[in-house]
Design an enzyme around this catalytic site. Structure first.
Site, PDB file in Angstrom:
ATOM      1  N   ASN A  99       0.871  -1.183   0.000  1.00  0.00           N
ATOM      2  CA  ASN A  99       0.000   0.000   0.000  1.00  0.00           C
ATOM      3  C   ASN A  99       0.902   1.225   0.000  1.00  0.00           C
ATOM      4  O   ASN A  99       1.940   1.228   0.662  1.00  0.00           O
ATOM      5  CB  ASN A  99      -0.847   0.062   1.275  1.00  0.00           C
ATOM      6  CG  ASN A  99      -1.984  -0.933   1.255  1.00  0.00           C
ATOM      7  OD1 ASN A  99      -2.152  -1.677   0.291  1.00  0.00           O
ATOM      8  ND2 ASN A  99      -2.754  -0.968   2.326  1.00  0.00           N
ATOM      9  N   LYS A 485     -22.892  14.384  -1.310  1.00  0.00           N
ATOM     10  CA  LYS A 485     -23.526  13.065  -1.146  1.00  0.00           C
ATOM     11  C   LYS A 485     -24.211  12.636  -2.440  1.00  0.00           C
ATOM     12  O   LYS A 485     -24.041  11.512  -2.891  1.00  0.00           O
ATOM     13  CB  LYS A 485     -24.577  13.079  -0.025  1.00  0.00           C
ATOM     14  CG  LYS A 485     -24.087  13.088   1.384  1.00  0.00           C
ATOM     15  CD  LYS A 485     -23.520  11.793   1.897  1.00  0.00           C
ATOM     16  CE  LYS A 485     -22.016  11.791   1.754  1.00  0.00           C
ATOM     17  NZ  LYS A 485     -21.268  12.497   2.745  1.00  0.00           N
TER      18      LYS A 485
HETATM   19  O1  M6R Z   1     -11.637   9.650   6.517  1.00  0.00           O
HETATM   20  P1  M6R Z   1     -11.821  11.106   6.247  1.00  0.00           P
HETATM   21  O2  M6R Z   1     -12.939  11.717   7.021  1.00  0.00           O
HETATM   22  O3  M6R Z   1     -10.543  11.900   6.432  1.00  0.00           O
HETATM   23  O4  M6R Z   1     -12.202  11.178   4.714  1.00  0.00           O
HETATM   24  C1  M6R Z   1     -12.323  12.408   4.062  1.00  0.00           C
HETATM   25  C2  M6R Z   1     -13.024  12.247   2.732  1.00  0.00           C
HETATM   26  O5  M6R Z   1     -12.287  11.396   1.901  1.00  0.00           O
HETATM   27  C3  M6R Z   1     -14.444  11.698   2.868  1.00  0.00           C
HETATM   28  O6  M6R Z   1     -15.224  12.486   3.711  1.00  0.00           O
HETATM   29  C4  M6R Z   1     -15.130  11.615   1.494  1.00  0.00           C
HETATM   30  O7  M6R Z   1     -15.345  12.897   0.974  1.00  0.00           O
HETATM   31  C5  M6R Z   1     -16.441  10.832   1.600  1.00  0.00           C
HETATM   32  N1  M6R Z   1     -16.572   9.942   0.479  1.00  0.00           N
HETATM   33  C6  M6R Z   1     -17.642  11.709   1.636  1.00  0.00           C
HETATM   34  O8  M6R Z   1     -18.823  10.999   1.756  1.00  0.00           O
END
Ligand code: M6R
Length: 607
Positions: A99, A485
């Protein structure tokens, strides 16, 4: 994004590896593979597609109690079987899953080619296994081959490596999480705590620079330079074991409806109703830091960035000090000025988001102290920050973040109250806010008893070529979250704007029948939002209105959805819920993969 699972023990490895992969699926991936060592040879099976597709190509039985497995989210090279991990060295002696991103892989690939070793895949990962094989051929031990290879890398890695003819697995971490789980006579490795809970709760989080040599009964950890490191055992929270779907049709559905209980978890024990203040013990903020902080900066990506933006407004309203929220990737690259006396908050569900991690490192380098607002206990951001607040949403498995958003907002509201009470917020106002915050879970439940005409809204959204979301103040941010969303789940282009800005550009998009979602709770900005609503309707657009129950503006929407009334500073906790449901239902109606939308990953672990 990519996921790793490894096993060395007394049971057959394959079923354990496949189950590990299944539990990593929610992270998002496009291909998957396993390698099992039976003591004489290493058998590899790979496929493009889901873990279910991998199962279809696996033989009924594969002997071997040692193995590694991977879910790949393509970064370097297309989604093909040859690019799928595990990768094997040219002589088959070493198999590896990786990864992260190797930044200097082109240069390393050229160096290998000059020695007559050609990589067969397009990936950055394969160079690692070929380099290790080269070292092994020169007479290095497996550990020495890993150490020598890692010394030449630039980038990030979480690695799990098998060496044919050697009863061991070697793991290494730099920037990509890896967790070792110790069972009875068996050892597990995972990039994520979730698959481990089925086997053990005793885990060790590897730190950057660590290399671990794994055996069934034990493991040793050394630094890249070979110094031995004492492992620090952590006991995983039970909650990670409760992440199964149960009777729910999708994780997103389950997680939307878990919000009242998740909120209760977040608030419990963290508010002092009598004093009208918050108590976030994990932040360890003393009175003088709160009083002397010149400003607050908040960081996040995606939904977490929108929660941070709401936090910014709440901090200014209650704390009366400047607050600014930043998109993590922009923050890091803009050489932002760091004042070490300021308070920095890093908001993240996974705690593994690479852009946020980089921004935190940048702040720390310049003397700033960062507090995490994080869901996953023990995650990289939680450990990097050292102090902060766990939002306690429980496991969130759907790619679309829902219950983490509302808990981030609640945690930031509690922080704002605590900050405000050390400054200008009166006891009465603090009490009022805390009272409403404690009511929020129940109000959400009330909303769930009658969610309103969501399916009528979906009728409008399904047909749309684009959707505009509008709101003012806190609701302008809720509009952004609603647009994100719907866009990520239904693949409909969505635009979110502060309602006051609509006539400065986006109004040009409106035509007869265009759906416009307007968030207009009963706050001091409602009347102004109504002006935008009238401008929208005058152009023949169809309004989906989110309003507070009992408000006479309900008649203004073509579709009106009522949420219970709450303190004006807490309205995002309720107004976002119908937007989550609308996105979920629209995606379903359009036949989308709700929990795993295309191209997206749950933990975005590369920049
Ligand atoms: O794990 P995290 O809260 O740091 O992630 C941040 C974004 O990648 C995450 O909120 C993303 O935008 C989602 N798919 C939204 O629903």
């Amino acid at each position: 994004m990519c996921g790793i699972f490894g096993y060395f023990g007394h049971q057959q490895a394959l079923p354990i590896l496949v189950e590990g992969l299944r539990r990593l699926e929610y992270r998002g991936y496009d291909s998957t593979g396993v390698a099992v060592d039976n003591g004489n040879s290493i058998q590899t099976y790979k496929t493009v597609g889901r873990v279910a597709d991998l199962k279809a190509v696996l033989p009924d039985e594969v002997q071997g109690t040692l193995g590694i497995a991977h879910t790949r989210w393509a970064t370097h090279g297309g989604v093909t079987e040859v690019n799928t991990h595990p990768h094997a060295s040219h002589n088959g002696a070493i198999h590896l899953v990786h990864n992260g991103i190797i930044e200097n892989f082109q240069q390393l690939r050229r160096a290998l080619a000059s020695r007559g070793i050609e990589c067969v895949s397009e990936t950055d990962s394969e160079v690692l296994v070929q380099m290790m094989a080269f070292e092994l051929e020169k007479g290095a031990t497996p550990l020495e081959s890993v150490q020598a290879t890692l010394r030449r890398l630039r980038g990030t890695w979480g690695l799990c490596i098998l060496f044919r003819d050697h009863d061991m697995m070697i793991c290494a971490r730099n920037g990509s999480p890896l967790i070792i789980g110790q069972g009875e006579g068996e050892t597990f490795v995972s990039s994520d705590p979730h698959p481990l809970t089925a086997h053990t709760q005793r885990v060790v989080y590897l730190e950057d620079g660590d290399i671990a040599v794994i055996h069934p009964e034990s493991f040793t950890i050394t630094s890249t330079k070979g110094q031995e490191i004492e492992p620090s055992i952590t006991v995983l929270e039970n909650a990670w074991g409760e992440a199964e779907l149960g009777d729910a049709p999708h994780y997103m559905y389950k997680e939307i409806y878990e919000q009242p209980d998740a909120l209760r978890q977040c608030i419990a024990g963290r508010v002092d109703r009598e004093m009208g203040t918050g108590r976030l013990g994990g932040m360890g903020l003393d009175h003088s830091t709160l009083v002397q902080a010149p400003h607050v900066r908040l960081l996040g990506c995606g939904t977490a960035a929108y929660a941070a933006e709401i936090g910014q407004t709440l901090i200014e309203k209650m704390g009366r000090i400047p607050a600014v929220s930043h998109i993590s990737s922009e923050f890091r690259n803009n050489d932002t000025v760091i004042n070490p006396k300021a308070i920095y908050l890093a908001v993240s569900q996974s705690g593994e988001t690479a852009d946020t991690i980089s921004a935190i490192k940048e702040i720390k380098l310049k003397g700033g102290k960062v507090f995490g607002v994080v869901n996953v206990v023990g995650s990289t951001i939680a450990r990097l920050c050292g102090q902060g607040v766990y939002i306690h949403s429980g496991p969130e498995q759907s790619v679309a973040s829902t219950k983490a958003f509302t808990n981030m907002v609640a945690a930031l509201a509690i922080f704002s109250t605590q900050l405000g009470r050390t400054r200008h917020l009166s006891k009465e106002d603090g009490r009022d806010l805390i009272h409403h915050l404690q009511q929020a879970p129940h109000l959400m439940e009330t909303y769930f008893e009658d969610v309103g005409p969501i399916s009528e809204a979906v009728d409008l959204l399904c047909e749309a070529s684009s959707v505009l979301f509008l709101g003012r103040g806190l609701s302008a941010t809720v509009a952004k979250e609603g647009a994100l969303k719907l866009m990520e789940l239904a693949y409909i282009p969505c635009l979110a704007y502060p309602a006051g800005e609509m006539k400065h550009g986006p109004i040009a998009l409106l035509e007869e029948g265009s759906p416009v979602v307007i968030i207009a709770p009963n706050d001091h900005l409602k009347e102004k939002t109504l002006s935008a609503l009238h401008e929208v309707k005058a152009r023949g657009a169809k309004v989906i209105l989110i309003h507070e129950k009992g408000d006479s503006i309900a008649s203004e929407g073509d579709v009106s959805i009522a949420v219970p009334s709450i303190h004006p500073w807490l309205t995002p906790l309720l107004t976002v819920v119908p937007l989550q449901l609308m996105a979920y239902e629209t995606a379903l109606r359009l036949g989308r993969d709700v929990d795993r939308p295309r191209n997206l990953a749950k933990s975005v672990t590369v920049e």
